[in-house]
Design a protein around this motif. Structure first.
Motif, PDB file in Angstrom:
ATOM      1  N   PRO A 244       0.829  -1.207   0.000  1.00 10.06           N
ATOM      2  CA  PRO A 244       0.000   0.000   0.000  1.00 10.06           C
ATOM      3  C   PRO A 244       0.860   1.252   0.000  1.00 10.06           C
ATOM      4  O   PRO A 244       1.969   1.256   0.549  1.00 10.06           O
ATOM      5  CB  PRO A 244      -0.795  -0.125   1.311  1.00 10.06           C
ATOM      6  N   PRO A 245       0.399   2.341  -0.623  1.00 13.31           N
ATOM      7  CA  PRO A 245       1.187   3.577  -0.667  1.00 13.31           C
ATOM      8  C   PRO A 245       1.508   4.080   0.735  1.00 13.31           C
ATOM      9  O   PRO A 245       0.671   4.045   1.633  1.00 13.31           O
ATOM     10  CB  PRO A 245       0.262   4.555  -1.401  1.00 13.31           C
ATOM     11  N   ALA A 246       2.747   4.517   0.923  1.00 10.27           N
ATOM     12  CA  ALA A 246       3.177   5.095   2.200  1.00 10.27           C
ATOM     13  C   ALA A 246       4.212   6.172   1.907  1.00 10.27           C
ATOM     14  O   ALA A 246       5.142   5.956   1.132  1.00 10.27           O
ATOM     15  CB  ALA A 246       3.764   4.027   3.117  1.00 10.27           C
ATOM     16  N   ASN A 247       4.042   7.325   2.523  1.00  6.90           N
ATOM     17  CA  ASN A 247       4.916   8.458   2.219  1.00  6.90           C
ATOM     18  C   ASN A 247       6.372   8.200   2.581  1.00  6.90           C
ATOM     19  O   ASN A 247       7.282   8.720   1.939  1.00  6.90           O
ATOM     20  CB  ASN A 247       4.416   9.712   2.951  1.00  6.90           C
ATOM     21  N   ASP A 248       6.607   7.387   3.633  1.00 12.76           N
ATOM     22  CA  ASP A 248       7.986   7.183   4.068  1.00 12.76           C
ATOM     23  C   ASP A 248       8.592   5.898   3.521  1.00 12.76           C
ATOM     24  O   ASP A 248       9.668   5.490   3.941  1.00 12.76           O
ATOM     25  CB  ASP A 248       8.066   7.182   5.597  1.00 12.76           C
ATOM     26  N   CYS A 249       7.911   5.247   2.582  1.00 11.70           N
ATOM     27  CA  CYS A 249       8.460   4.040   1.965  1.00 11.70           C
ATOM     28  C   CYS A 249       9.278   4.436   0.738  1.00 11.70           C
ATOM     29  O   CYS A 249       8.868   5.301  -0.042  1.00 11.70           O
ATOM     30  CB  CYS A 249       7.341   3.080   1.575  1.00 11.70           C
ATOM     31  N   PHE A 250      10.424   3.791   0.554  1.00 14.58           N
ATOM     32  CA  PHE A 250      11.345   4.203  -0.504  1.00 14.58           C
ATOM     33  C   PHE A 250      10.925   3.708  -1.885  1.00 14.58           C
ATOM     34  O   PHE A 250      11.536   4.064  -2.887  1.00 14.58           O
ATOM     35  CB  PHE A 250      12.757   3.695  -0.193  1.00 14.58           C
ATOM     36  N   ILE A 251       9.876   2.889  -1.956  1.00 14.87           N
ATOM     37  CA  ILE A 251       9.492   2.292  -3.230  1.00 14.87           C
ATOM     38  C   ILE A 251       7.991   2.424  -3.444  1.00 14.87           C
ATOM     39  O   ILE A 251       7.208   2.423  -2.496  1.00 14.87           O
ATOM     40  CB  ILE A 251       9.901   0.799  -3.279  1.00 14.87           C
ATOM     41  N   ARG A 252       7.606   2.577  -4.698  1.00  8.56           N
ATOM     42  CA  ARG A 252       6.201   2.493  -5.093  1.00  8.56           C
ATOM     43  C   ARG A 252       6.028   1.204  -5.881  1.00  8.56           C
ATOM     44  O   ARG A 252       6.880   0.836  -6.686  1.00  8.56           O
ATOM     45  CB  ARG A 252       5.795   3.703  -5.942  1.00  8.56           C
ATOM     46  N   SER A 253       4.924   0.534  -5.657  1.00  8.74           N
ATOM     47  CA  SER A 253       4.717  -0.761  -6.295  1.00  8.74           C
ATOM     48  C   SER A 253       3.241  -0.942  -6.609  1.00  8.74           C
ATOM     49  O   SER A 253       2.379  -0.552  -5.815  1.00  8.74           O
ATOM     50  CB  SER A 253       5.200  -1.882  -5.363  1.00  8.74           C
TER      51      SER A 253
END
Length: 287
Positions: A244-253
């Motif tokens: 799921p989208p997260a602002n502090d995650c380094f990757i989009r998937s």
């Protein structure tokens, strides 16, 4: 002089172990309480002159084997080190994560418990990998979606439709291919691809990476105008990991379905649709 971390696994999460083909790591969901104990072979020797003794939940994010980020989720600091025996119990607060465990051929987000004894001259650590998941209470949507091929070849007109726009990663997706027009021998092949698209945040030129999970043959040769080809794809065996989208995650998937039509003149056309997939919360069905 060593220590070992034991956790009390939750039987209700065994369902996810089977579905995601996880053998060794214990699984915990958002909101689960992680309990366990640290077993110490010789507590007097291990903790002698120790500055601190703690256990923490940590997450590491990797891309192509290179560490991108480390984040400590929660820490339990033990006091009165002189009173600690060979077994030290621990209990974390209900698990809070912003993004779950994620695995692909080049990207990994991993969680682990880490027991740490800090001394003046050295630090002693012991780790235990865990899988942290975020489940969703959503239900599959039965709203149909029709996707026409963006066709630059006037010799055929083909579209693909899905019965559902949102599905669990353990369910199936189904639909049909409709041929509205097709000149003789105009189509040589058509197929569906299920894939994951990854992009690193702030990566140079925003280059994407695609991971193919399956290729499903629909037809070989030109079908009759007006014909329809139904299909059903079982998603569970693909071991899909949703992020799921997260602002502090380094990757989009995101997980995509791509329908490709190849023509006799050597050209091909395609349409790509993001699949609304999620990890289901099966609290009522857990065993």
């Amino acid at each position: 002089m060593s220590m070992r971390i034991n956790v009390y696994e939750l039987p209700q999460n065994n369902y996810y172990k089977t579905k995601l083909d996880i053998n060794d790591e214990p699984i915990f969901l958002l909101g689960d309480v992680i309990k366990g104990e640290i077993v110490i072979n010789d507590s007097e020797e291990l903790l002698s002159k120790a500055k601190s003794f703690k256990i923490q939940i940590t997450t590491n994010s990797f891309s192509k084997g290179i560490l991108q980020a480390t984040k400590i989720i929660e820490t339990i600091q033990f006091s009165d080190l002189e009173k600690i025996q060979n077994v030290q119990p621990f209990e974390f607060q209900p698990l809070k994560i912003t993004y779950p465990t994620y695995q692909s051929d080049r990207t990994n987000i991993v969680y682990f418990l880490e027991a740490i004894v800090e001394k003046s001259m050295k630090t002693i650590t012991e780790t235990l990998p865990i899988v942290a998941l975020k489940a969703d209470y959503r239900q599959s949507s039965l709203r149909e979606m029709v996707m026409p091929i963006n066709n630059e070849n006037p010799s055929y007109d083909v579209s693909i439709s899905l019965k559902s726009t949102v599905s669990s990663i353990f369910d199936s997706i189904s639909g049909k291919i409709t041929v509205n027009r097709a000149d003789p021998n105009s189509i040589t092949n058509s197929y569906i691809i299920i894939l994951t698209e990854e992009i690193l945040k702030n990566s140079q030129n925003n280059k994407t990476h695609e991971i193919w999970h399956c290729k499903y043959q629909i037809m070989d040769g030109t079908p009759r105008p007006g014909s329809q080809s139904p299909f059903t794809l079982q998603l569970g065996p693909m071991k899909l990991w949703t992020l799921p989208p997260a602002n502090d995650c380094f990757i989009r998937s995101k997980i995509l379905m791509r329908y490709v039509v190849e023509a006799s003149d050597g050209t091909s056309q395609q349409v790509t649709q993001t699949l609304g997939l999620y990890l289901p919360n099966i609290a009522c069905n857990r065993q």
